[in-house]
Design a protein around this motif. Structure first.
Motif, mmCIF file in Angstrom:
data_model
loop_
_atom_site.group_PDB
_atom_site.id
_atom_site.type_symbol
_atom_site.label_atom_id
_atom_site.label_comp_id
_atom_site.label_asym_id
_atom_site.label_seq_id
_atom_site.Cartn_x
_atom_site.Cartn_y
_atom_site.Cartn_z
ATOM 1 N N ASP A 206 32.685 61.242 34.720
ATOM 2 C CA ASP A 206 32.766 60.359 35.893
ATOM 3 C C ASP A 206 33.668 59.180 35.589
ATOM 4 O O ASP A 206 33.672 58.668 34.462
ATOM 5 N N PHE A 207 34.375 58.721 36.631
ATOM 6 C CA PHE A 207 35.113 57.466 36.466
ATOM 7 C C PHE A 207 34.143 56.311 36.671
ATOM 8 O O PHE A 207 33.387 56.278 37.625
ATOM 9 N N PHE A 208 34.154 55.369 35.760
ATOM 10 C CA PHE A 208 33.479 54.090 35.997
ATOM 11 C C PHE A 208 34.177 53.044 35.147
ATOM 12 O O PHE A 208 34.778 53.361 34.121
ATOM 13 N N GLN A 209 34.084 51.780 35.595
ATOM 14 C CA GLN A 209 34.854 50.720 34.940
ATOM 15 C C GLN A 209 34.491 50.559 33.468
ATOM 16 O O GLN A 209 33.349 50.764 33.060
ATOM 17 N N THR A 210 35.503 50.137 32.705
ATOM 18 C CA THR A 210 35.376 49.915 31.269
ATOM 19 C C THR A 210 34.514 48.696 30.955
ATOM 20 O O THR A 210 33.837 48.647 29.929
ATOM 21 N N ASN A 211 34.590 47.714 31.856
ATOM 22 C CA ASN A 211 33.959 46.414 31.621
ATOM 23 C C ASN A 211 32.940 46.167 32.745
ATOM 24 O O ASN A 211 33.271 45.584 33.788
ATOM 25 N N PRO A 212 31.701 46.647 32.563
ATOM 26 C CA PRO A 212 30.735 46.589 33.672
ATOM 27 C C PRO A 212 30.436 45.161 34.143
ATOM 28 O O PRO A 212 30.114 44.956 35.313
ATOM 29 N N ALA A 213 30.563 44.179 33.243
ATOM 30 C CA ALA A 213 30.266 42.800 33.660
ATOM 31 C C ALA A 213 31.290 42.331 34.690
ATOM 32 O O ALA A 213 30.958 41.605 35.640
ATOM 33 N N VAL A 214 32.547 42.769 34.534
ATOM 34 C CA VAL A 214 33.561 42.386 35.516
ATOM 35 C C VAL A 214 33.390 43.219 36.801
ATOM 36 O O VAL A 214 33.602 42.719 37.903
ATOM 37 N N ALA A 215 32.963 44.473 36.647
ATOM 38 C CA ALA A 215 32.684 45.287 37.844
ATOM 39 C C ALA A 215 31.652 44.562 38.714
ATOM 40 O O ALA A 215 31.740 44.545 39.945
ATOM 41 N N GLU A 216 30.703 43.933 38.068
ATOM 42 C CA GLU A 216 29.669 43.198 38.814
ATOM 43 C C GLU A 216 30.282 41.999 39.559
ATOM 44 O O GLU A 216 29.956 41.744 40.716
#
Ligand code: SAM
Length: 473
Positions: A285-295
């Motif tokens: 699955d694609f998901f962002q590398t940096n979850p804190a920035v995704a938030e």
């Protein structure tokens, strides 16, 4: 002219992070240079159109934002080209690059002036790691990264940008590869089995999902998967992706762009928590590398969503933006070409009890059906395309929806600026832009642009549209 030392003053940034000295003949791309700083460089590849040089030292005052890169593999690995600048230097360099991209399309006045920092800082922020598997000069198996401008695998034992758990897992894989006599794949000889190891760690739970990328199926991978889960309590699951393609591509995508995987051990997915949403994420699955920035991005996006508007989220992946939009607006419709991602997003909608629906298909093909479905409603449209930006025909399809607002989130300011230029020509107005430091120590940046639609004053639609599922033909 051959290799030589030279004194130059770079004047601008190149998209890959070198400092460009356009006065030189030919222009020089200076690794570790900083525009405005006079420096001694070693020209190691003179070239005809562009030479390549390495910064040696500043000839007068070092640039005020220059620091010693906090990684001894900085130049060997090359994965973090801006590690030679402090946070402020990186911040202004990134904004310079975005401004230059926007200026190409006459949009410099709309370029972001603000870059939201990575909440996890410059180190340990990467929750996704892609390790290459190869051999050292002595022929020993090695798990690390491709070297800067080479396809040799270099070791990165203390890589500071991945999380400590990913670092430990990298060491464990490296030991097991040797212990279990697993042969790294050699693309030239087409021998060996293991090509890459991709690992994602959930920032919320700490759990890891590992994807072994093999050149073919092999019982060796089952042994490796079992040993990994036994040795590392953080490993929730191990999967296999078979990549038979020649060359060095990480994955061999299926027809719809998805990454097929089979489970070898443990769980099918890990769970990430972003902005109060629970998001299952599977191997491939694609998901962002940096979850804190995704938030941060989701929280900012929420502020631009009026209540009771129909939201259409194009390129929706595993659905994070769609779910946030649906939670805020009362309903959202995501569109994504990869069927496994859509299934994951549908599962997440039900897990979070959020009224989001998802359609499988190419955006450009699905847009006419969405138009029929939302007829007369002036929706809000969110787009978060891959690096290449919007495909031909997508802007026409979006215009046909008569959106009151468009939010364009992108990891590539060059294609984003091109598309924003086209949208402005078609009557949209850029009302806000903001950049996000998704990839500290690199020139990569995520940018959110908010546009108002050509139709004038926004009108919120009062109720979500009739539920109807559109399927790919
Ligand atoms: C940058 S990702 C965005 C994912 C999602 N918005 C998120 O925040 O996680 C781009 C997504 O677009 C999908 N995609 C690429 N081309 C597409 C197309 N032509 N039509 C629909 N989806 C597409 C990819 O599979 C990928 O999931």
């Amino acid at each position: 002219m051959g290799r030589r030392d030279d004194v130059v003053t770079p004047d601008s940034w190149m998209p890959r992070g070198e400092a460009l000295c356009s006065d030189s003949h030919p222009p020089l791309a200076v690794w570790q240079g900083i525009p405005g700083e006079s420096c001694l460089v070693h020209v190691y590849a003179p070239g005809n159109n562009r030479g390549l040089a390495r910064w040696e030292k500043a000839v007068r005052q070092p640039h005020p934002h220059r620091v010693d890169p906090p990684c001894e593999r900085y130049s060997v690995c090359g994965g973090c080209p801006w590690m030679h600048m402090d946070a402020e230097g990186q911040r202004s360099a990134r904004l310079d690059l975005v401004r230059a991209a926007y200026a190409e399309y006459g949009l410099q006045a709309h370029a972001p002036t603000e870059l939201r920092a990575s909440p996890d800082g410059l180190a340990g922020y990467r929750h996704l790691a892609k390790f290459a598997v190869g051999r050292s000069d002595r022929g020993n198996p090695r798990v690390g990264a491709f070297g800067r401008s080479t396809r040799n695998v270099v070791s990165i034992p203390d890589c500071p940008v991945i999380t400590p758990v990913l670092r430990e897992a990298m060491h464990t894989v490296a030991h097991l590869v040797i212990e279990q006599d697993i042969w790294p794949y050699d693309p030239e000889k087409q021998k060996g089995v293991l090509r890459y190891v991709v690992m994602r760690q959930s920032r919320a739970t700490g759990k890891l999902l590992v994807t072994l990328v093999g050149a073919r199926k092999s019982p060796k991978f089952e042994d490796l998967a079992l040993a990994l889960t036994q040795k590392l309590g953080s490993v929730a699951g191990v999967h296999l992706h078979v990549n038979r393609s020649p060359g060095n591509a990480l994955f061999e995508a299926g027809e719809d762009g998805g990454i097929p995987t089979v489970r070898l051990e443990g769980d099918r997915h890990i769970e990430e928590h972003v902005a109060g949403l629970r998001l299952p994420i599977g191997a491939g699955d694609f998901f962002q590398t940096n979850p804190a920035v995704a938030e941060l991005i989701i929280r900012d996006l929420e502020e631009w969503i009026p209540a009771d508007v129909a939201v259409v989220d194009l390129y929706s992946g595993v659905g994070g933006l769609s779910l946030a939009a649906a939670r805020r607006a009362g309903w959202a419709l995501g569109v994504e070409v990869v069927e496994t991602a859509v299934n994951r997003a549908r599962g997440a909608a039900s897990l979070n009890s959020v009224p989001a629906e998802f359609l499988v298909g190419e955006v450009v093909e699905v847009l006419p059906e969405i138009r029929r479905r939302l007829s007369g409603r002036q929706p809000m449209v969110v787009v978060n395309p891959a690096r290449r930006g919007l495909e031909p025909g997508v802007i026409d399809g979006i215009l046909a929806l008569a959106p009151q607002r468009l939010v364009y989130i992108s990891c590539n300011p060059i294609s984003q600026a091109r598309d924003l230029g086209a949208l402005v020509e078609r009557g949209f107005t850029v009302v806000h832009t903001r950049a996000y430091d998704m990839f500290p120590n690199t020139p990569h940046v995520e940018v959110m642009a908010v546009l108002s639609g050509p139709g004038g004053a926004p009108q919120a639609s009062a109720r979500p549209p009739r539920r109807r599922v559109v399927r790919k033909q």
